[in-house]
Design an enzyme around this catalytic site. Structure first.
Site, PDB file in Angstrom:
ATOM      1  N   HIS A  17      -2.141  -8.722   2.381  1.00 26.53           N
ATOM      2  CA  HIS A  17      -3.354  -8.944   1.605  1.00 26.53           C
ATOM      3  C   HIS A  17      -2.965  -9.938   0.521  1.00 26.53           C
ATOM      4  O   HIS A  17      -2.156  -9.617  -0.363  1.00 26.53           O
ATOM      5  CB  HIS A  17      -3.882  -7.633   1.020  1.00 26.53           C
ATOM      6  CG  HIS A  17      -4.471  -6.735   2.072  1.00 26.53           C
ATOM      7  ND1 HIS A  17      -4.396  -5.368   2.042  1.00 26.53           N
ATOM      8  CD2 HIS A  17      -5.165  -7.058   3.209  1.00 26.53           C
ATOM      9  CE1 HIS A  17      -5.022  -4.868   3.106  1.00 26.53           C
ATOM     10  NE2 HIS A  17      -5.483  -5.873   3.828  1.00 26.53           N
ATOM     11  N   GLU A  35       2.130   1.244  -1.378  1.00 20.88           N
ATOM     12  CA  GLU A  35       1.206   0.747  -2.398  1.00 20.88           C
ATOM     13  C   GLU A  35       2.001   0.771  -3.692  1.00 20.88           C
ATOM     14  O   GLU A  35       2.451   1.823  -4.138  1.00 20.88           O
ATOM     15  CB  GLU A  35      -0.016   1.672  -2.496  1.00 20.88           C
ATOM     16  CG  GLU A  35      -0.815   1.783  -1.219  1.00 20.88           C
ATOM     17  CD  GLU A  35      -1.717   0.565  -0.966  1.00 20.88           C
ATOM     18  OE1 GLU A  35      -1.901  -0.247  -1.896  1.00 20.88           O
ATOM     19  OE2 GLU A  35      -2.216   0.436   0.174  1.00 20.88           O
ATOM     20  N   HIS A  57       1.921  -3.349  -0.194  1.00 16.93           N
ATOM     21  CA  HIS A  57       0.567  -3.618  -0.697  1.00 16.93           C
ATOM     22  C   HIS A  57       0.476  -3.275  -2.176  1.00 16.93           C
ATOM     23  O   HIS A  57       1.461  -2.878  -2.798  1.00 16.93           O
ATOM     24  CB  HIS A  57      -0.457  -2.769   0.080  1.00 16.93           C
ATOM     25  CG  HIS A  57      -0.620  -3.184   1.499  1.00 16.93           C
ATOM     26  ND1 HIS A  57      -1.750  -3.798   1.962  1.00 16.93           N
ATOM     27  CD2 HIS A  57       0.219  -3.093   2.555  1.00 16.93           C
ATOM     28  CE1 HIS A  57      -1.609  -4.066   3.245  1.00 16.93           C
ATOM     29  NE2 HIS A  57      -0.430  -3.643   3.637  1.00 16.93           N
ATOM     30  N   GLU A 109      -2.602  -9.113  -3.161  1.00 21.17           N
ATOM     31  CA  GLU A 109      -1.719  -8.004  -3.554  1.00 21.17           C
ATOM     32  C   GLU A 109      -0.313  -8.582  -3.600  1.00 21.17           C
ATOM     33  O   GLU A 109       0.359  -8.705  -2.571  1.00 21.17           O
ATOM     34  CB  GLU A 109      -1.863  -6.854  -2.561  1.00 21.17           C
ATOM     35  CG  GLU A 109      -3.289  -6.286  -2.580  1.00 21.17           C
ATOM     36  CD  GLU A 109      -3.590  -5.299  -1.458  1.00 21.17           C
ATOM     37  OE1 GLU A 109      -2.655  -4.866  -0.754  1.00 21.17           O
ATOM     38  OE2 GLU A 109      -4.780  -4.974  -1.276  1.00 21.17           O
TER      39      GLU A 109
HETATM   40 ZN    ZN Z   1      -3.474  -4.008   0.880  1.00 20.59          ZN
END
Ligand code: ZN
Ligand code: NAG
Ligand code: NAG
Ligand code: NAG
Length: 463
Positions: free
Chosen positions: A91, A317, A221, A94
């Site tokens: 992404h 994350e 991410h 990110e």
């Molecule tokens: Zn992501």
């Protein structure tokens, strides 16, 4: 003489400064050009243990997709050495993972040069692939627009979310479960259609996954602080709150914890969440979550790795903020460094070994390794098999316990062994080899090459 000695002292002093200086890492957001420059500096300083390579496709806007690998024999799979990867910035907005992976590359090289025994042994035991950015176009757009928006720059330049663009193998797996079909691994051959055209960035990573026998990986991410593990897709289609258990649930939980517990506060029950009630729970669960329990996701890279290859992947994350400012990057490195290194060590849990022909001693690829958990009288089949790779070596990540391991191959008699797995940090996986007796001497001439390549039918779907 004196003069020459002085000059050479000056030269070597200069050399030391030069080495230090070139490896100095600036904590800031590196542009796509600075990204490859940083990797090149790492390679110049550690030429013997690194290699830079580019994937088969470029991004939509033509930016190369770069990786750097660390290994004692860069460019080669070595027998019995597990392969590992980190992929960040899929992404595009990110961005913390991208900077952490660049910093990790510099760190591994520095530590190697400084004689750090742990890192030298990690590199000698493991082939480590680092990909700082899977979506350089999205990164550019997010950066050009100030890195403030929750969505701008997330997708690739065709507006496709790359973490929804992988073939949906979960559906095939769930349907096999319902129909009592035992086929539970390397499911890419069974794909007959795609929901959306594969993007060049996705295609490139699929080819990477098929080409290299990865054992373990993570996908980095931002937007929350949690280690997320398979499955990401729910069985019923429920959008959230459905724990989608994978056959390797216990191993995945261990893997996710081996990141969260080594991060400064991912697993700290007293820390705050990122703003919603689900996020508030994560810290109380040790900083980990099952993917679909959080929210349902189809076509993600994590489950694709697990269901198309021998690789086990989790999703990290790394923080509430997707595009943190330059001045927190050093602090973030310190918060993540031990976790990043500890997670790579997990490539060495469980068992590994050689599968070979008992008669000819030749290695056997594509043998199927099935495991049953027999700890404390259990009889629990783990319904996810792995296969032996090119040179007949295999890797089976497992948590401590007692297991019955059965190896099968269509041209050989099956063979089973009982093993006790203990797992100790910094040590290689328990070695368990299997010599197989050929079924019929006539049939073994046919050869049994590694076939984890993209099948012709799938190739025609994606090209
Ligand atoms: Zn992501
Ligand atoms: C790389 O290997 C060569 C040959 O073995 C050796 O002379 C050299 O010092 C090594 N370089 C580094 C930076 O380790
Ligand atoms: C594609 O890239 C161009 C140039 O950076 C940008 O102007 C455009 O908004 C991008 N489109 C998408 C959908 O990201
Ligand atoms: C096998 O079972 C034991 C006991 O329940 C458990 O601790 C272990 O994690 C299991 N192993 C796997 C790989 O599921």
């Amino acid at each position: 003489m004196v003069r020459y000695a002085r000059i050479s002292r000056f030269v070597s002093l200069f050399f030391v400064l030069f080495v230090r200086e070139t490896l100095q890492f600036q904590y800031k957001h590196h542009s796509n050009e600075e990204l490859i420059e940083t990797l090149e500096e790492v390679h110049q300083n550690c030429p013997n243990v690194t290699r830079i390579y580019e994937l088969s496709e470029r991004s939509v806007r033509g930016v190369p997709l770069w990786l750097i690998e660390f290994a004692n024999m860069p460019g080669h799979h070595e027998r019995l050495k597990p392969e590992f990867k980190y992929i960040a910035n899929m992404h595009g907005n990110e961005v913390l993972g991208r900077e952490l992976i660049l910093r990790l590359a510099v760190y591994l090289c520095e530590a190697y040069l400084n004689g750090d025994k742990e890192i030298q042994s990690l590199i000698s035991m493991t082939r480590i692939h680092l990909m700082p950015s899977m979506n350089p176009d999205g990164w550019q757009l997010a950066t050009d627009t100030g890195g403030k928006d929750y969505l701008i720059g997330r997708t690739n330049n065709n507006s496709i979310d790359l973490n929804r663009n992988f073939p949906d193998l979960d559906r095939i797996m769930f349907s096999n479960e319902l129909n009592h079909i035992h086929h539970n691994h390397h499911l890419l051959q069974d794909v007959s259609s795609l929901r959306q055209p594969l993007q060049p960035e996705t295609k490139a990573v699929i080819r990477l996954i098929m080409a290299i026998p990865f054992v373990l990986s993570a996908n980095l991410h931002g937007g929350d602080l949690v280690a997320n593990y398979p499955y990401d897709e729910s069985r019923s289609g429920a959008q959230q709150d459905e724990y989608s258990v994978a056959p390797d649930d216990e191993t995945f939980r261990h893997l996710a914890l081996s990141y969260s517990l080594y991060h400064v506060d991912m697993a700290d029950p007293k820390r705050k969440g990122c703003g919603d009630s689900r996020s508030d729970q994560f810290a109380k669960q040790g900083g980990i979550t099952n993917g679909a329990q959080w929210y349902n996701l189809q076509g993600g890279m994590q489950d694709f790795n697990y269901l198309s290859s021998n690789d086990f992947e989790i999703t990290l994350e790394l923080g509430c903020e997707k595009y943190p400012p330059n001045h927190v990057l050093m602090h973030e490195w310190k918060r993540n460094k031990n976790a990043l290194v500890n997670f790579i060590w997990q490539s060495h849990i469980g068992i590994k070994g050689m599968i070979y022909n008992l008669k000819t001693k030749e290695p056997i690829s594509n043998a199927i390794i099935h495991v049953r958990n027999v700890t404390n009288g259990l009889h629990k089949d783990i319904k996810h098999d792995v296969t032996s790779v090119h040179d007949g070596d295999y890797y089976r990540l497992l948590t401590p316990g007692q297991y019955k391991v059965t190896v099968t191959h269509e041209k050989f008699y099956p063979r089973s062994k009982i093993v006790v797995v203990k797992n100790s940090l910094y040590m290689p996986a328990l070695r368990v080899d299997f010599g197989l007796r050929p079924l019929s001497p006539l049939r073994i001439q046919e050869g049994y090459g590694y076939s984890m390549q993209i099948s012709n039918s799938f190739e025609s779907l994606i090209s």
